[in-house]
Design an enzyme around this catalytic site. Sequence first.
Site, PDB file in Angstrom:
ATOM      1  N   GLU A 190      -3.509 -12.260  -9.050  1.00 55.67           N
ATOM      2  CA  GLU A 190      -2.287 -12.135  -9.852  1.00 55.67           C
ATOM      3  C   GLU A 190      -1.036 -12.122  -8.977  1.00 55.67           C
ATOM      4  O   GLU A 190      -0.004 -12.685  -9.352  1.00 55.67           O
ATOM      5  CB  GLU A 190      -2.338 -10.851 -10.707  1.00 55.67           C
ATOM      6  CG  GLU A 190      -3.373 -10.865 -11.811  1.00 55.67           C
ATOM      7  CD  GLU A 190      -4.788 -10.609 -11.315  1.00 55.67           C
ATOM      8  OE1 GLU A 190      -4.943 -10.215 -10.127  1.00 55.67           O
ATOM      9  OE2 GLU A 190      -5.737 -10.819 -12.093  1.00 55.67           O
ATOM     10  N   LYS A 224       9.524  -3.658   3.441  1.00 53.40           N
ATOM     11  CA  LYS A 224      10.400  -4.803   3.164  1.00 53.40           C
ATOM     12  C   LYS A 224      10.734  -4.953   1.679  1.00 53.40           C
ATOM     13  O   LYS A 224      11.876  -5.250   1.320  1.00 53.40           O
ATOM     14  CB  LYS A 224       9.761  -6.089   3.681  1.00 53.40           C
ATOM     15  CG  LYS A 224       9.599  -6.136   5.187  1.00 53.40           C
ATOM     16  CD  LYS A 224       8.923  -7.433   5.597  1.00 53.40           C
ATOM     17  CE  LYS A 224       8.641  -7.439   7.094  1.00 53.40           C
ATOM     18  NZ  LYS A 224       8.060  -8.718   7.529  1.00 53.40           N
TER      19      LYS A 224
END
Length: 280
Positions: free
Chosen positions: A155, A66
């Site tokens: 992160e 994706k």
Amino acid sequence: MKRVFGVFGDPVGHSLSPAMHNSAFSALGMDCIYHAFRVRPENLRKAILGAEAMGFGGLNLTVPLKEEALKLDFIRPDPLAERIGAVNTVVFSETGEIRGYNTDGLGARQALLEAAVEIRGSKVVVAGAGGAARAVAFQLAADGAEITVVNRTEERAVELAKDVAAASLPGKINGTGLSGLKELLRDADILINTTTLGMHPNTDTTIATAEELHSGLTVFDIVYNPLETRLLKEAKVAGAKTVSGVLMLVYQGAEAFKLWTGVEAPAELMKKTVLEALQA
């Protein structure tokens, strides 16, 4: 000759999209067929251009393609897909353009609405920070939810939260590591698992156990194979409301179907087909 549609991904053998879309094509009397194709990220460019050359009607993209699709210079993403940073639907237009869309967020939203879950103002924990998580986070932020993204790599969760916040949507969002999940769930209204934990064949894995869940929670697992994932089983033990990934699969698929064909998809039939396949 039948017009071909398909889903690209790796792994893709578990996909129920072929059964779902083929039932829709058949019911509407459309001379089309939908297949699953195993495609690795390094082959995505060749695969999409090959599909275009062979006259495919359209494609779905699933894990892990994706986000890779947006790196391809020949795909023209719509603003939502570009904002999300992920494409799950490819349309080969009559003008020769290859267009990219993302219907995952709309699918998730419709799944929650069908289950009578209030989104606006709800405290939502989204587990994962991949393509599906991005789609869900952008959609629910647009609907006014208060979202916390949790991910093993903190992160990535923080980065996703910053991207959504930069879009100035009505909802609030922040990101953190998985270590904060247990505490977050105490006050949460909705938990959405967008990771592959619990997916066949690794069906004994889960993002949370019954001890970490509570009866005031709605637990939505976008994994749909098996039909009842370990997370959903744990949620039932805790007395929480559950939402199956089947609903998101069906509604994102119905949106894609309409983009390809211009025709409203028979969503109830598609849902029936998927449920029958999973229960077989």
